[in-house]
Write a protein that holds these residues in place. Structure first.
Motif, PDB file in Angstrom:
ATOM      1  N   ALA A  58       0.826  -1.203   0.000  1.00 31.21           N
ATOM      2  CA  ALA A  58       0.000   0.000   0.000  1.00 31.21           C
ATOM      3  C   ALA A  58       0.865   1.259   0.000  1.00 31.21           C
ATOM      4  O   ALA A  58       0.594   2.208  -0.749  1.00 31.21           O
ATOM      5  CB  ALA A  58      -0.927  -0.008   1.216  1.00 31.21           C
ATOM      6  N   ILE A  59       1.905   1.263   0.820  1.00 28.44           N
ATOM      7  CA  ILE A  59       2.788   2.441   0.870  1.00 28.44           C
ATOM      8  C   ILE A  59       3.517   2.612  -0.456  1.00 28.44           C
ATOM      9  O   ILE A  59       3.616   3.730  -0.996  1.00 28.44           O
ATOM     10  CB  ILE A  59       3.786   2.305   2.036  1.00 28.44           C
ATOM     11  CG1 ILE A  59       3.034   2.351   3.373  1.00 28.44           C
ATOM     12  CG2 ILE A  59       4.832   3.408   1.987  1.00 28.44           C
ATOM     13  CD1 ILE A  59       3.895   2.050   4.576  1.00 28.44           C
TER      14      ILE A  59
ATOM     15  N   VAL B 146       2.735   6.023  -2.621  1.00 33.67           N
ATOM     16  CA  VAL B 146       3.774   7.062  -2.687  1.00 33.67           C
ATOM     17  C   VAL B 146       4.360   7.152  -4.092  1.00 33.67           C
ATOM     18  O   VAL B 146       4.617   8.240  -4.611  1.00 33.67           O
ATOM     19  CB  VAL B 146       4.879   6.762  -1.655  1.00 33.67           C
ATOM     20  CG1 VAL B 146       6.006   7.777  -1.767  1.00 33.67           C
ATOM     21  CG2 VAL B 146       4.295   6.779  -0.244  1.00 33.67           C
ATOM     22  N   ARG B 147       4.629   5.984  -4.711  1.00 34.97           N
ATOM     23  CA  ARG B 147       5.201   5.900  -6.061  1.00 34.97           C
ATOM     24  C   ARG B 147       6.601   6.517  -6.099  1.00 34.97           C
ATOM     25  O   ARG B 147       7.240   6.717  -5.059  1.00 34.97           O
ATOM     26  CB  ARG B 147       4.273   6.557  -7.080  1.00 34.97           C
ATOM     27  CG  ARG B 147       2.879   5.948  -7.136  1.00 34.97           C
ATOM     28  CD  ARG B 147       2.098   6.435  -8.321  1.00 34.97           C
ATOM     29  NE  ARG B 147       0.771   5.859  -8.351  1.00 34.97           N
ATOM     30  CZ  ARG B 147      -0.072   5.984  -9.373  1.00 34.97           C
ATOM     31  NH1 ARG B 147       0.282   6.681 -10.435  1.00 34.97           N
ATOM     32  NH2 ARG B 147      -1.267   5.422  -9.324  1.00 34.97           N
TER      33      ARG B 147
ATOM     34  N   PHE C 111      12.440   1.688  -4.826  1.00 36.62           N
ATOM     35  CA  PHE C 111      13.318   1.127  -3.799  1.00 36.62           C
ATOM     36  C   PHE C 111      12.642  -0.024  -3.062  1.00 36.62           C
ATOM     37  O   PHE C 111      13.248  -1.089  -2.845  1.00 36.62           O
ATOM     38  CB  PHE C 111      13.717   2.230  -2.813  1.00 36.62           C
ATOM     39  CG  PHE C 111      14.544   1.745  -1.652  1.00 36.62           C
ATOM     40  CD1 PHE C 111      15.878   1.397  -1.818  1.00 36.62           C
ATOM     41  CD2 PHE C 111      13.978   1.621  -0.383  1.00 36.62           C
ATOM     42  CE1 PHE C 111      16.641   0.937  -0.749  1.00 36.62           C
ATOM     43  CE2 PHE C 111      14.723   1.168   0.687  1.00 36.62           C
ATOM     44  CZ  PHE C 111      16.053   0.828   0.497  1.00 36.62           C
ATOM     45  N   MET C 112      11.383   0.165  -2.672  1.00 36.79           N
ATOM     46  CA  MET C 112      10.684  -0.873  -1.915  1.00 36.79           C
ATOM     47  C   MET C 112      10.470  -2.136  -2.746  1.00 36.79           C
ATOM     48  O   MET C 112      10.629  -3.261  -2.248  1.00 36.79           O
ATOM     49  CB  MET C 112       9.339  -0.332  -1.409  1.00 36.79           C
ATOM     50  CG  MET C 112       9.477   0.794  -0.397  1.00 36.79           C
ATOM     51  SD  MET C 112       7.884   1.473   0.148  1.00 36.79           S
ATOM     52  CE  MET C 112       7.261   0.123   1.154  1.00 36.79           C
ATOM     53  N   MET C 113      10.149  -1.972  -4.017  1.00 37.23           N
ATOM     54  CA  MET C 113       9.905  -3.146  -4.841  1.00 37.23           C
ATOM     55  C   MET C 113      11.193  -3.844  -5.247  1.00 37.23           C
ATOM     56  O   MET C 113      11.202  -5.046  -5.524  1.00 37.23           O
ATOM     57  CB  MET C 113       9.108  -2.762  -6.085  1.00 37.23           C
ATOM     58  CG  MET C 113       7.739  -2.185  -5.775  1.00 37.23           C
ATOM     59  SD  MET C 113       6.827  -3.070  -4.455  1.00 37.23           S
ATOM     60  CE  MET C 113       6.537  -4.655  -5.226  1.00 37.23           C
TER      61      MET C 113
ATOM     62  N   ILE D  16       0.445  -7.622  -5.195  1.00 32.41           N
ATOM     63  CA  ILE D  16      -0.982  -7.533  -5.512  1.00 32.41           C
ATOM     64  C   ILE D  16      -1.573  -6.235  -4.967  1.00 32.41           C
ATOM     65  O   ILE D  16      -2.296  -5.511  -5.673  1.00 32.41           O
ATOM     66  CB  ILE D  16      -1.722  -8.753  -4.935  1.00 32.41           C
ATOM     67  CG1 ILE D  16      -1.263 -10.031  -5.648  1.00 32.41           C
ATOM     68  CG2 ILE D  16      -3.234  -8.583  -5.057  1.00 32.41           C
ATOM     69  CD1 ILE D  16      -1.840 -11.290  -5.052  1.00 32.41           C
ATOM     70  N   VAL D  17      -1.251  -5.916  -3.706  1.00 30.74           N
ATOM     71  CA  VAL D  17      -1.791  -4.706  -3.083  1.00 30.74           C
ATOM     72  C   VAL D  17      -1.250  -3.460  -3.771  1.00 30.74           C
ATOM     73  O   VAL D  17      -1.989  -2.486  -3.999  1.00 30.74           O
ATOM     74  CB  VAL D  17      -1.461  -4.694  -1.578  1.00 30.74           C
ATOM     75  CG1 VAL D  17      -1.861  -3.366  -0.942  1.00 30.74           C
ATOM     76  CG2 VAL D  17      -2.165  -5.834  -0.875  1.00 30.74           C
ATOM     77  N   ARG D  18       0.022  -3.466  -4.126  1.00 27.42           N
ATOM     78  CA  ARG D  18       0.609  -2.317  -4.832  1.00 27.42           C
ATOM     79  C   ARG D  18      -0.139  -2.038  -6.130  1.00 27.42           C
ATOM     80  O   ARG D  18      -0.467  -0.884  -6.438  1.00 27.42           O
ATOM     81  CB  ARG D  18       2.079  -2.582  -5.116  1.00 27.42           C
ATOM     82  CG  ARG D  18       2.745  -1.555  -6.033  1.00 27.42           C
ATOM     83  CD  ARG D  18       4.198  -1.920  -6.288  1.00 27.42           C
ATOM     84  NE  ARG D  18       4.820  -1.014  -7.248  1.00 27.42           N
ATOM     85  CZ  ARG D  18       4.861  -1.232  -8.563  1.00 27.42           C
ATOM     86  NH1 ARG D  18       4.281  -2.336  -9.058  1.00 27.42           N
ATOM     87  NH2 ARG D  18       5.438  -0.378  -9.369  1.00 27.42           N
TER      88      ARG D  18
END
Length: 331
Positions: free
Chosen positions: A117-118, A122-123, A129-131, A209-211
């Motif tokens: 979700a974050i 935020v994108r 970085f998170m992915m 999935i949530v992203r």
């Protein structure tokens, strides 16, 4: 003077919510409905009956005089090579297997939902970085990491067991009360490393999935309207975007539980899960496989419960996926 014709008010059809439509479509899905009933019966039998020792025998009670007894009126699932009642062991083992599936899935889904979700909201560089971290974790050997992480945390379980028992029974409890409490507490606390290890590494798919869902919902008009009203990012994300993304999350959750239960059964089959004399469905299947040529019931009944639960969870997950699809018709 001509009479004025008064038109009767046109009745307005009351709209139905997404969840009411979903419940209607789920109720029409016979496979999902039957699966829900079967799961309810299995869960009640495994999670409730073990707390009533008068209804079922002690799963660890050894009666060597009655060992290797086939199914009968006294032992409806038979006994094993130590004279232990298989019906009781299946129910107690199911409690542990189901607990692993539910608790670990809760940890996994919570981490995955927050991370995805974050990242999706935020994108930009934060999303990239998170992915990339998710991609790196995907490349790690899952089974090896779970085993190593579980072994690293395992020494803390003894302290956790003792503290939990003291918290439940109190300081002035007798040794008998402490032992009785330890009997049902220890099988759960010894699995805490397994809960943490599997849950800490099985959230990667749900985060993706949530992203994807959050990115799609965040581009809709009602989100822009929320921003124009001055709502904060936390409110928009957790009160407007995520509630509109719950459908895929719920479906994925129902499909994750059987996969984690199967993974726990694999670890128990390899001797890395529940510690004896306690049992899970994986351990019972492992023990039954070693003696299936002589005593078929040792493998048949645990496998029947395990396979039925997995099938029911998958059918329920498919039914929820169809029911929560907004493109589905109520007709």
């Amino acid at each position: 003077m001509s009479a004025t014709t008064v038109n009767a008010p046109v009745p307005v059809e009351k709209g139905a919510s997404l969840w009411r439509d979903a419940a209607y479509r789920l109720a029409k899905n016979r496979a999902a409905t039957i699966s829900l009933v079967v799961l309810t019966i299995i869960f009640i039998a495994c999670l409730v009956l073990p707390f009533f020792p008068s209804l079922i025998p002690d799963p660890n009670l050894q009666e060597l005089a009655g060992k290797n007894t086939p199914p009968s009126a006294e032992h409806i699932f038979g006994t094993d090579h130590l004279g232990r009642d298989i019906f009781s062991r299946v129910l107690y083992g199911g409690r542990i297997t189901i607990a692993v599936g539910l608790i670990t899935t809760s940890v996994s889904v919570t981490l995955g939902v927050l991370w995805g979700a974050i990242a999706g909201y935020v994108r930009g560089y934060v999303d990239d970085f998170m992915m990339r971290i998710v991609d790196i974790l995907y490349a790690l050997p899952f089974l090896v990491i779970v085993i190593l992480l579980g072994k690293t945390i395992e020494p803390w379980t003894t302290t956790l067991t003792n503290d939990t028992v003291r918290l439940i029974v109190g300081e002035g409890a007798s040794v008998m009360d402490e032992n009785a409490t330890r009997t049902w507490v220890e099988p759960i606390t010894t699995l805490v490393p397994l809960f943490i290890a599997i849950g800490a590494l099985s959230w990667l798919t749900v985060s993706r999935i949530v992203r994807s869902q959050v990115r799609n919902v965040a581009s809709q008009d009602f989100v822009e309207a929320s921003r124009s009203l001055g709502l904060g990012h936390f409110t928009i994300l957790f009160k407007h975007i995520l509630p509109n993304s719950l459908g895929p999350i719920i479906v994925y959750t129902t499909l994750t539980i059987p996969s984690i239960m199967l993974f726990e059964a694999t670890l128990s089959f390899l001797g890395l899960g529940v510690k004896p004399p306690n049992s899970s469905w994986g351990i019972l299947i492992s023990e039954g496989a070693d003696r299936m040529s002589a005593n078929f019931w040792l493998l048949f009944f645990p496998s029947l419960f395990f396979a039925t639960t997995l099938f029911a969870l998958n059918f329920l997950g498919d039914g929820l996926r169809d029911a929560l699809d907004p493109k589905s018709s109520k007709d």
